[in-house]
Scaffold this motif. Sequence first.
Motif, PDB file in Angstrom:
ATOM      1  N   SER A   1      20.175 -25.349  42.157  1.00  0.00           N
ATOM      2  CA  SER A   1      19.815 -24.728  40.888  1.00  0.00           C
ATOM      3  C   SER A   1      20.382 -25.525  39.723  1.00  0.00           C
ATOM      4  N   GLY A   2      19.884 -25.251  38.517  1.00  0.00           N
ATOM      5  CA  GLY A   2      20.329 -25.968  37.336  1.00  0.00           C
ATOM      6  C   GLY A   2      21.810 -25.781  37.063  1.00  0.00           C
ATOM      7  N   SER A   3      22.310 -24.587  37.330  1.00  0.00           N
ATOM      8  CA  SER A   3      23.741 -24.324  37.137  1.00  0.00           C
ATOM      9  C   SER A   3      24.351 -23.958  38.477  1.00  0.00           C
ATOM     10  N   LYS A   4      25.535 -24.487  38.738  1.00  0.00           N
ATOM     11  CA  LYS A   4      26.172 -24.224  40.021  1.00  0.00           C
ATOM     12  C   LYS A   4      26.513 -22.748  40.148  1.00  0.00           C
ATOM     13  N   ILE A   5      26.261 -22.215  41.325  1.00  0.00           N
ATOM     14  CA  ILE A   5      26.549 -20.810  41.595  1.00  0.00           C
ATOM     15  C   ILE A   5      27.729 -20.779  42.539  1.00  0.00           C
ATOM     16  N   LEU A   6      28.867 -20.423  42.012  1.00  0.00           N
ATOM     17  CA  LEU A   6      30.074 -20.424  42.818  1.00  0.00           C
ATOM     18  C   LEU A   6      30.339 -19.041  43.374  1.00  0.00           C
ATOM     19  N   ASP A   7      30.702 -18.991  44.649  1.00  0.00           N
ATOM     20  CA  ASP A   7      31.124 -17.730  45.238  1.00  0.00           C
ATOM     21  C   ASP A   7      32.510 -17.412  44.678  1.00  0.00           C
ATOM     22  N   SER A   8      32.994 -16.194  44.981  1.00  0.00           N
ATOM     23  CA  SER A   8      34.321 -15.820  44.533  1.00  0.00           C
ATOM     24  C   SER A   8      35.327 -16.854  45.025  1.00  0.00           C
ATOM     25  N   VAL A   9      36.386 -17.021  44.260  1.00  0.00           N
ATOM     26  CA  VAL A   9      37.379 -18.046  44.568  1.00  0.00           C
ATOM     27  C   VAL A   9      37.947 -17.829  45.965  1.00  0.00           C
ATOM     28  N   VAL A  10      37.930 -18.881  46.756  1.00  0.00           N
ATOM     29  CA  VAL A  10      38.431 -18.820  48.123  1.00  0.00           C
ATOM     30  C   VAL A  10      39.583 -19.807  48.243  1.00  0.00           C
ATOM     31  N   CYS A  11      40.663 -19.357  48.828  1.00  0.00           N
ATOM     32  CA  CYS A  11      41.834 -20.215  49.017  1.00  0.00           C
ATOM     33  C   CYS A  11      41.444 -21.442  49.831  1.00  0.00           C
ATOM     34  N   ALA A  12      41.981 -22.591  49.451  1.00  0.00           N
ATOM     35  CA  ALA A  12      41.653 -23.848  50.123  1.00  0.00           C
ATOM     36  C   ALA A  12      41.973 -23.800  51.609  1.00  0.00           C
ATOM     37  N   ASP A  13      43.054 -23.118  51.960  1.00  0.00           N
ATOM     38  CA  ASP A  13      43.432 -23.021  53.372  1.00  0.00           C
ATOM     39  C   ASP A  13      42.373 -22.286  54.183  1.00  0.00           C
ATOM     40  N   ARG A  14      41.712 -21.304  53.573  1.00  0.00           N
ATOM     41  CA  ARG A  14      40.683 -20.550  54.289  1.00  0.00           C
ATOM     42  C   ARG A  14      39.415 -21.381  54.477  1.00  0.00           C
ATOM     43  N   LEU A  15      39.230 -22.371  53.605  1.00  0.00           N
ATOM     44  CA  LEU A  15      38.056 -23.228  53.721  1.00  0.00           C
ATOM     45  C   LEU A  15      38.240 -24.326  54.762  1.00  0.00           C
ATOM     46  N   PHE A  16      39.465 -24.568  55.173  1.00  0.00           N
ATOM     47  CA  PHE A  16      39.723 -25.701  56.065  1.00  0.00           C
ATOM     48  C   PHE A  16      38.917 -25.650  57.355  1.00  0.00           C
ATOM     49  N   PRO A  17      38.805 -24.486  58.055  1.00  0.00           N
ATOM     50  CA  PRO A  17      38.003 -24.466  59.293  1.00  0.00           C
ATOM     51  C   PRO A  17      36.553 -24.876  59.056  1.00  0.00           C
ATOM     52  N   ILE A  18      36.000 -24.504  57.897  1.00  0.00           N
ATOM     53  CA  ILE A  18      34.619 -24.867  57.571  1.00  0.00           C
ATOM     54  C   ILE A  18      34.531 -26.366  57.299  1.00  0.00           C
ATOM     55  N   GLN A  19      35.519 -26.894  56.559  1.00  0.00           N
ATOM     56  CA  GLN A  19      35.560 -28.331  56.291  1.00  0.00           C
ATOM     57  C   GLN A  19      35.763 -29.121  57.585  1.00  0.00           C
ATOM     58  N   TYR A  20      36.577 -28.568  58.483  1.00  0.00           N
ATOM     59  CA  TYR A  20      36.807 -29.247  59.769  1.00  0.00           C
ATOM     60  C   TYR A  20      35.503 -29.324  60.560  1.00  0.00           C
ATOM     61  N   SER A  21      34.741 -28.230  60.572  1.00  0.00           N
ATOM     62  CA  SER A  21      33.466 -28.225  61.306  1.00  0.00           C
ATOM     63  C   SER A  21      32.511 -29.257  60.718  1.00  0.00           C
ATOM     64  N   HIS A  22      32.493 -29.355  59.379  1.00  0.00           N
ATOM     65  CA  HIS A  22      31.626 -30.353  58.749  1.00  0.00           C
ATOM     66  C   HIS A  22      32.046 -31.771  59.149  1.00  0.00           C
ATOM     67  N   ALA A  23      33.333 -32.047  59.084  1.00  0.00           N
ATOM     68  CA  ALA A  23      33.826 -33.371  59.456  1.00  0.00           C
ATOM     69  C   ALA A  23      33.567 -33.659  60.929  1.00  0.00           C
ATOM     70  N   ARG A  24      33.678 -32.618  61.751  1.00  0.00           N
ATOM     71  CA  ARG A  24      33.428 -32.790  63.181  1.00  0.00           C
ATOM     72  C   ARG A  24      31.961 -33.131  63.430  1.00  0.00           C
ATOM     73  N   CYS A  25      31.057 -32.484  62.703  1.00  0.00           N
ATOM     74  CA  CYS A  25      29.632 -32.814  62.800  1.00  0.00           C
ATOM     75  C   CYS A  25      29.407 -34.289  62.483  1.00  0.00           C
ATOM     76  N   CYS A  26      30.014 -34.737  61.406  1.00  0.00           N
ATOM     77  CA  CYS A  26      29.843 -36.134  60.983  1.00  0.00           C
ATOM     78  C   CYS A  26      30.399 -37.099  62.035  1.00  0.00           C
ATOM     79  N   SER A  27      31.533 -36.760  62.603  1.00  0.00           N
ATOM     80  CA  SER A  27      32.151 -37.601  63.623  1.00  0.00           C
ATOM     81  C   SER A  27      31.263 -37.719  64.857  1.00  0.00           C
ATOM     82  N   LEU A  28      30.682 -36.587  65.274  1.00  0.00           N
ATOM     83  CA  LEU A  28      29.817 -36.591  66.458  1.00  0.00           C
ATOM     84  C   LEU A  28      28.549 -37.408  66.207  1.00  0.00           C
ATOM     85  N   LEU A  29      28.012 -37.314  65.014  1.00  0.00           N
ATOM     86  CA  LEU A  29      26.809 -38.078  64.682  1.00  0.00           C
ATOM     87  C   LEU A  29      27.102 -39.576  64.665  1.00  0.00           C
ATOM     88  N   ARG A  30      28.270 -39.966  64.137  1.00  0.00           N
ATOM     89  CA  ARG A  30      28.629 -41.391  64.144  1.00  0.00           C
ATOM     90  C   ARG A  30      28.850 -41.900  65.566  1.00  0.00           C
TER      91      ARG A  30
END
Length: 326
Positions: free
Chosen positions: A160-189
């Motif tokens: 969208s033209g303007s970013k739509i941010l969800d409610s603020v989420v602690c960085a530590d809580r996002l880590f499992p999601i970021q790990y899954s993303h990085a893991r996807c990239c690693s497997l593809l490489r």
Amino acid sequence: MDTAKISQCPEVTVKCFLLSMFQSAIAQQGTLAQIPLNPIGGSLFKNRQDACSTKSEFDCGVGILPAHNKLIEKGAIFPLNRSKDSARVLYVSAIALKLAKTWQQTPQTIAAELAETLEPLCYPDFAVKVAPGGMIEMELTDAGLAVWLQRLAQTNLPVSGSKILDSVVCADRLFPIQYSHARCCSLLRMAHRDRIIAIAQPDVTTAPEIWSLASPNPIPWIDEGDRLRLVHPAERRLISQLLTVLDNLYPTFEVKNREKPVNYFKLANSLSEAFQIFYSQCRIWGEVKIEQPKLAQARLGLIFATQSLLRFILENLFNALAPLEL
């Protein structure tokens, strides 16, 4: 436009596609008052883009019937819901029950009429069926699901033209999601290195947001018997979660004031968990790579789709980093 090919449709989600098809079917039944029908095929819209691009006429994300529809109350929510059965991609609509009083017919009769109109619009991507009580069931076929997965794996989602941010989420809580993303990239490489697939730009420093798959293209989702290769419960659960996230994600760009706010963190976390279960239970290397290389490629296609969606959520909903490696 060939209305039987979802590969050509502009809709981002399966639900949006079905809502546009229902809208066309209702128009063909003559239920929209004071609006001239397109003489070609009797459809209200020239194509699917017309059906979904104008919010005042039809809200693709939520399913709000048009305000000028005289036969259904203004702002009525179009009843269309996904079945909770993760083994199938099944959508169910009770629109015939909603129309019964106005049309002065039984829900079963109305459902049969609509299903007859919907079937050629959706074939061969959906199987349309009238269930007892006048419910209309629309199940995504293996061929249709393969097209949708291919699009998700290799196409950028609209922003969208303007970013739509969800409610603020602690960085530590996002880590499992970021790990899954990085893991996807690693497997593809790794798969690129082992020549199971070929990625156009696999290098971390130059990798685009959506990695371009050089081969195989398209991904071999379908086997020689025209059935989806991905039948393991963990595969089906991940597919179901991908579509669930999409169905809940796209309305953020169309509807600013939703009655029920979407918990995007919960959705992203569920997708991350489904991916981890899939990866732990569905092998890609070893015997699968040697004896069933196309199954390995189809599973890597699921990883492409998961990486694409996780990146989009992290960057566009949480304004967070989607790491290519950890």
